[in-house]
Write an enzyme that holds these catalytic residues in place. Sequence first.
Site, short mmCIF file in Angstrom:
data_model
loop_
_atom_site.label_atom_id
_atom_site.label_comp_id
_atom_site.label_asym_id
_atom_site.label_seq_id
_atom_site.Cartn_x
_atom_site.Cartn_y
_atom_site.Cartn_z
N ARG A 66 -18.90 29.18 1.39
CA ARG A 66 -18.18 28.30 0.45
C ARG A 66 -19.07 27.83 -0.71
O ARG A 66 -20.20 27.40 -0.49
CB ARG A 66 -17.67 27.09 1.23
CG ARG A 66 -16.84 26.14 0.43
CD ARG A 66 -15.95 25.34 1.32
NE ARG A 66 -16.58 24.13 1.78
CZ ARG A 66 -15.91 23.12 2.34
NH1 ARG A 66 -14.60 23.22 2.52
NH2 ARG A 66 -16.53 22.05 2.75
N LYS A 95 -7.86 22.74 3.97
CA LYS A 95 -7.03 21.59 3.55
C LYS A 95 -7.08 21.38 2.04
O LYS A 95 -6.07 21.22 1.39
CB LYS A 95 -7.51 20.28 4.20
CG LYS A 95 -7.41 20.21 5.68
CD LYS A 95 -7.77 18.80 6.19
CE LYS A 95 -9.15 18.32 5.85
NZ LYS A 95 -10.24 19.04 6.50
N ARG A 108 -20.56 18.12 11.66
CA ARG A 108 -19.23 17.78 11.14
C ARG A 108 -18.14 18.22 12.12
O ARG A 108 -17.13 17.54 12.31
CB ARG A 108 -19.01 18.41 9.76
CG ARG A 108 -19.82 17.70 8.67
CD ARG A 108 -19.88 18.50 7.40
NE ARG A 108 -18.61 18.61 6.74
CZ ARG A 108 -18.30 19.58 5.88
NH1 ARG A 108 -19.17 20.51 5.59
NH2 ARG A 108 -17.10 19.61 5.32
N ARG A 126 -22.13 22.91 -1.25
CA ARG A 126 -22.17 21.49 -0.89
C ARG A 126 -23.32 21.28 0.08
O ARG A 126 -23.49 22.07 1.01
CB ARG A 126 -20.86 21.10 -0.20
CG ARG A 126 -19.76 20.82 -1.20
CD ARG A 126 -18.43 20.60 -0.55
NE ARG A 126 -18.43 19.75 0.64
CZ ARG A 126 -17.34 19.37 1.28
NH1 ARG A 126 -16.15 19.73 0.82
NH2 ARG A 126 -17.40 18.63 2.36
N ARG A 149 -9.01 9.98 9.23
CA ARG A 149 -9.94 10.80 10.00
C ARG A 149 -10.36 10.12 11.29
O ARG A 149 -11.15 10.68 12.04
CB ARG A 149 -11.18 11.00 9.15
CG ARG A 149 -11.46 12.49 8.86
CD ARG A 149 -12.54 12.51 7.84
NE ARG A 149 -13.26 13.70 7.67
CZ ARG A 149 -13.21 14.42 6.55
NH1 ARG A 149 -12.37 14.13 5.59
NH2 ARG A 149 -13.99 15.45 6.41
P1 AMP Z 1 -14.44 16.42 3.07
O1 AMP Z 1 -14.59 16.88 1.67
O2 AMP Z 1 -13.04 15.96 3.39
O3 AMP Z 1 -14.96 17.42 4.08
O4 AMP Z 1 -15.36 15.11 3.21
C1 AMP Z 1 -16.75 15.16 3.01
C2 AMP Z 1 -17.43 13.97 3.66
O5 AMP Z 1 -16.93 12.75 3.09
C3 AMP Z 1 -17.19 13.82 5.16
O6 AMP Z 1 -18.07 14.62 5.94
C4 AMP Z 1 -17.43 12.33 5.35
O7 AMP Z 1 -18.82 12.02 5.32
C5 AMP Z 1 -16.81 11.74 4.09
N1 AMP Z 1 -15.37 11.43 4.28
C6 AMP Z 1 -14.30 12.01 3.63
N2 AMP Z 1 -13.14 11.48 4.04
C7 AMP Z 1 -13.46 10.55 4.96
C8 AMP Z 1 -12.70 9.66 5.78
N3 AMP Z 1 -11.36 9.63 5.71
N4 AMP Z 1 -13.38 8.84 6.63
C9 AMP Z 1 -14.72 8.83 6.68
N5 AMP Z 1 -15.51 9.65 5.97
C10 AMP Z 1 -14.89 10.50 5.10
#
Ligand code: AMP
Length: 216
Positions: free
Chosen positions: A127, A13, A171, A160, A88
């Site tokens: 990654r 994404k 996750r 990360r 989400r």
């Molecule tokens: P991502 O980079 O999109 O994988 O997001 C990394 C982390 O940020 C996720 O595992 C969540 O802990 C938090 N996070 C990001 N977007 C959201 C969201 N829309 N709702 C809740 N937690 C989020």
Amino acid sequence: MNFIFLGPPGSGKGTQAKQVCKEVGILHLSTGDLLREAVKNETALGKKAKAYMDAGDLVPDGLIVGMIEDKLKAGELDGGFILDGFPRTLPQAEALKMMLVKNSKTIDKAILLDVSDDEVIKRLSGRFYCSTCNAGYNYPARMPKQEGVCDNDGTKLLRRPDDEEEVVRNRLDVYKKQTEPIIDFYERESFLARVEAEGTIDSIFQKLLTVIRESD
Ligand code: AMP
């Protein structure tokens, strides 16, 4: 041009949203990037979000919805956008619907990047990212020119913390329980598009551009 990119962690994404936004000239809004920035700068939001993120759990809906609402109110989304990583959960999808109505905006399409669990685990274990310019790399699909170092600024590449295997499994679990139900939500709202997202980065990019141009 207003889009949502949906898909499990590691579905591409972020990588694809960045490229598509650059190509068509709209804003890339990643809640994960905003939260990582808040954690790095030790803001009040970052301090609240850190423990959830480290465990691979979702940050509470109220914090996330407030963040998007601030952007909408400030007019940052007026020139078109791709939401990456938001919504989400079903409450976030409902809150977004209300916020968009209030701001006279609509979503053209929610695009699901479809990948298998095996592919997700393979991708996330390869990654890396640059903590200076935020560029993403993936072994072996997108390698830096020099091993372990960012092409743009020479910074040492990092993983990360939430890409460690145990956190990745959580996750994926969280995705299936809390995020997958919103696929049905957008299907019911009749603006879901599915894109098969295994293959080269460029072939997936081309498929996404086609969907986006057809939806405009
Ligand atoms: P991502 O980079 O999109 O994988 O997001 C990394 C982390 O940020 C996720 O595992 C969540 O802990 C938090 N996070 C990001 N977007 C959201 C969201 N829309 N709702 C809740 N937690 C989020």
